[in-house]
Design an enzyme around this catalytic site. Structure first.
Site, short mmCIF file in Angstrom:
data_model
loop_
_atom_site.label_atom_id
_atom_site.label_comp_id
_atom_site.label_asym_id
_atom_site.label_seq_id
_atom_site.Cartn_x
_atom_site.Cartn_y
_atom_site.Cartn_z
N ARG A 1 20.94 29.78 66.66
CA ARG A 1 20.36 29.35 65.37
C ARG A 1 19.22 30.28 64.93
NH1 ARG A 1 24.12 26.41 66.28
NH2 ARG A 1 24.31 24.19 65.74
N SER B 1 21.54 18.72 62.47
CA SER B 1 20.63 18.66 63.63
C SER B 1 19.22 18.98 63.16
CB SER B 1 21.01 19.70 64.68
OG SER B 1 22.27 19.46 65.19
N GLU C 1 15.05 22.71 64.21
CA GLU C 1 16.04 23.68 63.78
C GLU C 1 15.91 23.88 62.27
OE1 GLU C 1 20.64 24.49 63.17
OE2 GLU C 1 19.79 22.50 62.95
N1 EPU Z 1 24.18 12.99 73.53
C1 EPU Z 1 23.43 11.92 73.93
N2 EPU Z 1 23.30 10.86 73.06
C2 EPU Z 1 23.89 10.84 71.85
C3 EPU Z 1 24.65 11.95 71.43
C4 EPU Z 1 24.79 13.03 72.29
O1 EPU Z 1 22.90 11.88 75.03
O2 EPU Z 1 23.74 9.85 71.15
C5 EPU Z 1 24.34 14.12 74.47
C6 EPU Z 1 25.66 14.00 75.20
O3 EPU Z 1 25.45 14.37 76.53
C7 EPU Z 1 26.52 15.04 74.52
C8 EPU Z 1 25.50 16.09 74.18
O4 EPU Z 1 24.35 15.33 73.77
O5 EPU Z 1 27.48 15.56 75.39
C9 EPU Z 1 25.93 17.04 73.09
O6 EPU Z 1 26.23 16.32 71.90
P1 EPU Z 1 27.07 17.02 70.73
O7 EPU Z 1 28.33 17.57 71.27
O8 EPU Z 1 27.13 16.07 69.60
O9 EPU Z 1 26.24 18.30 70.35
P2 EPU Z 1 24.70 18.62 70.17
O10 EPU Z 1 24.28 19.55 71.25
O11 EPU Z 1 23.93 17.36 70.06
C10 EPU Z 1 25.17 20.78 68.76
C11 EPU Z 1 24.76 21.37 67.45
C12 EPU Z 1 25.51 20.71 66.29
C13 EPU Z 1 26.99 20.92 66.51
C14 EPU Z 1 27.39 20.33 67.87
C15 EPU Z 1 28.82 20.66 68.22
C16 EPU Z 1 22.48 22.10 67.78
C17 EPU Z 1 21.05 21.93 67.40
N3 EPU Z 1 23.33 21.23 67.26
O12 EPU Z 1 24.73 19.41 68.76
O13 EPU Z 1 25.13 21.40 65.11
O14 EPU Z 1 27.76 20.30 65.49
O15 EPU Z 1 26.57 20.92 68.92
O16 EPU Z 1 28.92 22.01 68.52
O17 EPU Z 1 22.81 23.03 68.51
C18 EPU Z 1 23.67 21.42 63.25
O18 EPU Z 1 23.27 22.50 63.68
O19 EPU Z 1 23.20 20.91 62.21
C19 EPU Z 1 24.69 20.71 64.01
C20 EPU Z 1 25.13 19.51 63.65
#
Ligand code: EPU
Length: 324
Positions: A155, A225, A320
């Site tokens: 990012r 995010s 972010e």
């Molecule tokens: N999780 C929790 N609680 C929740 C939701 C998620 O503990 O309520 C934990 C779980 O362990 C899950 C992990 O968070 O496995 C990862 O969750 P998710 O796959 O939804 O991804 P993220 O790391 O939270 C990132 C990006 C998103 C992108 C997703 C999928 C960042 C800041 N965000 O989120 O990007 O869609 O991965 O690749 O890196 C954005 O940048 O606006 C965005 C939405």
């Protein structure tokens, strides 16, 4: 004063909002408003306006894309900054072309996505960007940056650091694949996609997953995010893992990435409201405008979450979104 478009749905205004349809018009606007504070925005999907903007907001209405080169395996597509990223991805998938399908449904436009290096489901914009063309805001001259010169990180890019506020990206070139090599290793993506998927199948699966977790732009204000996922030294992760069951984590850049969503949920913020702002109940990494939020509501909620994560885990999570 005019309203500034922003996906948080905040009521914020700027002195002037000017749109251009060509590079010449952009140069003329830069000349006309020399000396003013100038901010170039895309769809406003990654911005938090903390107050009204005492200056000129520029936005591109250039929305074309064309192929500039082709070989047996690839086609190079040069897109203009104001094109909606997802419209481009939809068109490429329709043509059976691949490489960007995992980025489907990310809100925003081509120019900003190359500043931010947007990413999702194991793919980042930097994986497909070969070069960007940009206009120097000080004299209107054009410069081409190779992918390496953009200094992409998670990012992050040179346009968010050394060159912040200095260049306007006008064109982004992507190297797109003619043969499909699906990237399905992130989370449950493989399970969502059937056998022998096409780029469109992956696109549809990504859209289904995003719709389950993320607020729909236009329905509930947010900037996706709000925080980045922190990458911490292994010892930090191990000390947390000694005290909590099944801490989600991923090896990244020589450290351990712990999802900010998990840290925030552990602190009890998931679904909680402060003023008009809320920590989203389906994905706590996202802050939403739940009830006529003002900028301070979002700022205060973000600060309270950061403070709690710091206190409980001694980890600093950083936004972010760009505070303006
Ligand atoms: N999780 C929790 N609680 C929740 C939701 C998620 O503990 O309520 C934990 C779980 O362990 C899950 C992990 O968070 O496995 C990862 O969750 P998710 O796959 O939804 O991804 P993220 O790391 O939270 C990132 C990006 C998103 C992108 C997703 C999928 C960042 C800041 N965000 O989120 O990007 O869609 O991965 O690749 O890196 C954005 O940048 O606006 C965005 C939405």
């Amino acid at each position: 004063m005019t309203n500034i478009p922003n996906t948080f749905g905040l009521d914020v205004k700027a002195k002037i909002l000017a749109e251009y349809h060509s590079i010449d018009e952009l140069r003329a606007l830069l000349e006309q408003y020399k000396g003013e504070r100038i901010l170039h925005i895309g769809a406003g999907s990654n911005l938090l306006f903390t107050r009204d903007f005492d200056g000129v907001i520029l936005h591109s209405a250039m929305r074309r894309a064309r192929s500039t080169k082709e070989d047996a395996e690839h086609v190079w597509i040069e897109a203009e900054n104001g094109l909606v990223l997802d419209d481009l991805i939809a068109q490429l998938c329709d043509m059976g072309l691949s490489g960007m399908e995992n980025l489907s449904y990310i809100p925003g436009e081509v120019g900003a996505s190359a500043v931010q290096n947007v990413g999702a489901y194991g793919v980042e914009a930097k994986d497909v960007i070969t070069e960007v063309r940009a206009i120097d805001m000080s004299d209107g001259s054009e410069r081409t940056f190779t992918n390496a010169e953009c200094r992409y990180g998670y990012r992050d890019s040179i346009f968010k650091n050394e060159l912040r506020g200095k260049y306007i990206i006008t064109h982004v070139t992507y190297c797109i694949n003619k043969t499909f090599d699906p990237k399905l290793d992130y989370g449950n993506l493989r399970g969502e996609v059937g056998e022998n998927p096409t780029p469109s199948d992956v696109r549809e699966a990504v859209i289904r997953i995003r719709r389950q977790k993320l607020p729909e732009v236009g329905e509930l204000g947010s900037a996706g995010s709000f925080f980045k996922n922190p990458i911490v030294p292994r010892e930090v992760y191990e000390s947390i893992a000694a005290n909590y069951d099944r801490v989600p984590h991923f090896e990244q850049d020589g450290g351990i990435k712990i999802p900010a969503a998990w840290l925030i949920e552990q602190c009890g913020w998931k679904g909680k409201t402060l003023g008009g702002a809320q920590c989203y109940s389906k994905q706590p990494l996202v802050l939403v405008n739940a009830n006529n939020a003002i900028p301070d509501d979002i700022i205060n909620l973000a600060a309270a979450i950061c403070a709690d994560v710091k206190q409980r885990f001694d980890i600093t999570i950083s936004p972010e979104v760009n505070y303006i």
